[in-house]
Write a protein that holds these residues in place. Structure first.
Motif, PDB file in Angstrom:
ATOM      1  N   ILE A 250       0.856  -1.185   0.000  1.00 51.94           N
ATOM      2  CA  ILE A 250       0.000   0.000   0.000  1.00 51.94           C
ATOM      3  C   ILE A 250       0.894   1.239   0.000  1.00 51.94           C
ATOM      4  CG2 ILE A 250      -1.681   1.388   1.275  1.00 51.94           C
ATOM      5  CD1 ILE A 250      -2.846  -1.148   2.436  1.00 51.94           C
ATOM      6  N   ASP A 252       0.570   4.921   0.905  1.00 50.18           N
ATOM      7  CA  ASP A 252      -0.410   5.673   1.700  1.00 50.18           C
ATOM      8  C   ASP A 252       0.089   7.075   2.024  1.00 50.18           C
ATOM      9  OD1 ASP A 252      -2.465   6.463   3.340  1.00 50.18           O
ATOM     10  OD2 ASP A 252      -1.812   5.273   5.057  1.00 50.18           O
ATOM     11  N   TRP A 259      -6.591   4.139   8.165  1.00 52.59           N
ATOM     12  CA  TRP A 259      -5.789   3.058   8.729  1.00 52.59           C
ATOM     13  C   TRP A 259      -6.562   1.753   8.881  1.00 52.59           C
ATOM     14  CZ3 TRP A 259      -6.218   0.060  13.067  1.00 52.59           C
ATOM     15  CH2 TRP A 259      -7.074   0.483  14.095  1.00 52.59           C
ATOM     16  N   ASN A 262      -6.967   0.133   5.517  1.00 52.97           N
ATOM     17  CA  ASN A 262      -5.668  -0.345   5.050  1.00 52.97           C
ATOM     18  C   ASN A 262      -5.308  -1.681   5.677  1.00 52.97           C
ATOM     19  OD1 ASN A 262      -5.089   1.788   3.319  1.00 52.97           O
ATOM     20  ND2 ASN A 262      -3.998   2.964   4.885  1.00 52.97           N
ATOM     21  N   LEU A 266      -4.901  -5.283   3.493  1.00 53.39           N
ATOM     22  CA  LEU A 266      -3.497  -5.625   3.267  1.00 53.39           C
ATOM     23  C   LEU A 266      -3.292  -7.121   3.487  1.00 53.39           C
ATOM     24  CD1 LEU A 266      -0.732  -4.369   2.591  1.00 53.39           C
ATOM     25  CD2 LEU A 266      -0.387  -4.021   5.037  1.00 53.39           C
ATOM     26  N   ARG A 271       3.316  -4.946   2.910  1.00 52.27           N
ATOM     27  CA  ARG A 271       4.121  -3.753   3.219  1.00 52.27           C
ATOM     28  C   ARG A 271       3.253  -2.511   3.074  1.00 52.27           C
ATOM     29  NH1 ARG A 271       5.584  -7.606  -0.417  1.00 52.27           N
ATOM     30  NH2 ARG A 271       6.632  -6.240  -1.922  1.00 52.27           N
ATOM     31  N   TRP A 272       3.142  -1.776   4.157  1.00 56.38           N
ATOM     32  CA  TRP A 272       2.342  -0.555   4.216  1.00 56.38           C
ATOM     33  C   TRP A 272       3.318   0.615   4.234  1.00 56.38           C
ATOM     34  CZ3 TRP A 272      -1.508   0.272   8.881  1.00 56.38           C
ATOM     35  CH2 TRP A 272      -2.124   1.533   8.774  1.00 56.38           C
ATOM     36  N   ILE A 296       2.350  -7.275   9.538  1.00 54.60           N
ATOM     37  CA  ILE A 296       2.444  -6.164   8.594  1.00 54.60           C
ATOM     38  C   ILE A 296       3.758  -5.419   8.781  1.00 54.60           C
ATOM     39  CG2 ILE A 296       1.466  -3.900   8.020  1.00 54.60           C
ATOM     40  CD1 ILE A 296      -1.300  -5.085   8.669  1.00 54.60           C
ATOM     41  N   LEU A 298       5.135  -1.953   8.538  1.00 54.34           N
ATOM     42  CA  LEU A 298       4.748  -0.540   8.439  1.00 54.34           C
ATOM     43  C   LEU A 298       6.011   0.291   8.234  1.00 54.34           C
ATOM     44  CD1 LEU A 298       2.684   1.701   8.557  1.00 54.34           C
ATOM     45  CD2 LEU A 298       2.810   1.632  11.065  1.00 54.34           C
TER      46      LEU A 298
END
Length: 375
Positions: A250, A252, A259, A262, A266, A271-272, A296, A298
């Motif tokens: 994502i 962002d 959030w 997301n 995901l 990978r955010w 995740i 971040l």
């Protein structure tokens, strides 16, 4: 020069010679002064777009390893609007003039330049500031050659947003062929660039945007799906598009207001990549347990304050892997998306347009005509 003026003035009547000498000397001083300063965007004090104007400021001089760029076109970015408000100061040592990118000609070389560039070369520049002006200095390793056939205005729409998008996808997000990436603000400069770069990498881009026009533009650029975030939650639509798996990456720029969605859309071990906070930075909710549960990654990132070495590596990689596709006849042809071109004097209107989210793609500022040197 002064000697020539005196010689010719002696041939006139005594009183007239003093007048002529004074007039010529005044003109010479005025011309010398004009060569040492330039026009640039000036911010009187932090605040709204009306605080911006164009005025005369000292012309910069290139230091060791720097190039002086004669600017023909530059552009507006979100970071500029934040700096105008006093919320995003330039990095230490950078110009306090707005502008993170510019396109033009090499006008001068500082000491210790390695000979890669020469006077008159057509180039575009990634900058920490100073681009909204007639001249700007730039590290020689942060320049890219303008592709053949591309105008200065088109080139000015590339450096900041395309290098940002490239960094987000590859240097930070680690996007791989066959993966799916969700790109928020798909109608923005970064969004339109990221959509095209995702396709170039063999990935599947999905975007969110707030108008039908922006959704259509994203689809035209290669997005496999485009969702209006104002029309219900996008998370379920993304899950449906990915057969319940979710997206691998994502991008962002929104933050707090997105959030929960997301996290929901995901994929496991996704990978955010967080690079902006247009929707706020304060979160009230159990985000950490969900990040932990789905493993995740971040990843927060910016570009402007990165080291010179990092930016040089980014420019080199982009120049080798992406820049050739702006002119190639291959299956993926990259192109900068320009919403509008306005004169530098209309800088306040350009900022208002961006803050009202009226643009799809870049807002470019014209500094000089293509075939002229004057503003």
């Amino acid at each position: 020069m002064f000697g020539v003026v005196r010689t010719h003035s002696r041939q006139l009547q005594p009183g007239l010679s003093h007048v002529l000498f004074g007039v010529l000397l005044s003109r010479l001083c005025t011309k010398t002064e004009a060569m040492s300063d330039m026009q640039a965007v000036v911010l009187q004090q932090p605040g709204g777009p009306d605080n911006l104007s164009v005025g005369r400021v000292p012309k910069p001089r290139p230091q060791a390893g720097e190039v002086l760029l004669k600017v023909y076109a530059t552009a507006v970015n979100r970071a500029d609007t934040l700096q105008r408000k006093g919320l995003y100061p330039p990095p230490k040592g950078a110009s306090d003039i707005l502008g993170l990118e510019a396109a033009g000609k090499v006008d001068d070389l500082g000491p210790d330049c390695r000979g890669r560039w020469k006077h008159g070369d057509r180039v575009m520049a990634l900058l920490p500031g100073g681009g909204n002006a007639e001249f700007v200095t730039v590290d020689e390793d942060h320049l890219m050659a303008i592709p053949a056939g591309m105008s200065y205005q088109e080139a000015a729409a590339i450096p900041e947003v395309w290098l940002t998008a490239y960094q987000l996808l590859h240097f930070v997000g680690g996007l791989q062929e066959g993966e799916t990436v969700l790109i928020h603000a798909g109608g923005s400069g970064v969004g339109t660039a990221a959509t095209q770069l995702s396709r170039l990498a063999g990935a599947r881009p999905i975007i969110t945007a707030g108008t039908p026009e922006k959704l259509q533009r994203a689809t035209d650029l290669g997005a496999v799906a485009a969702f209006n975030y104002k029309e219900g939650e996008f998370a379920q639509k993304v899950l449906d598009e990915t057969n319940g798996k979710g997206v691998d990456v994502i991008l962002d720029c929104v933050g707090a207001s997105f959030w929960q969605q997301n996290v929901r859309c995901l994929a496991l071990e996704g990978r955010w990549v967080l690079y902006g906070l247009l929707g706020g930075g304060s979160i009230d909710g159990d985000i950490l347990s969900q990040v932990l549960r789905k493993r995740i990654n971040l990843l927060g990132t910016t570009l402007r304050a990165r080291s010179k070495q990092y930016k040089a590596s980014l420019v080199k990689s982009f120049s080798e892997r992406a820049l050739p596709h702006f002119t190639s006849g291959g299956p993926i042809h990259l192109r900068p998306i320009i919403d509008r071109v306005v004169p530098l004097q209309d800088i306040s209107k350009a900022h208002s347009c961006m803050e009202d989210n009226k643009n799809t793609g870049k807002i470019v500022l014209s500094v000089r005509d293509e075939d002229r040197d004057e503003l």
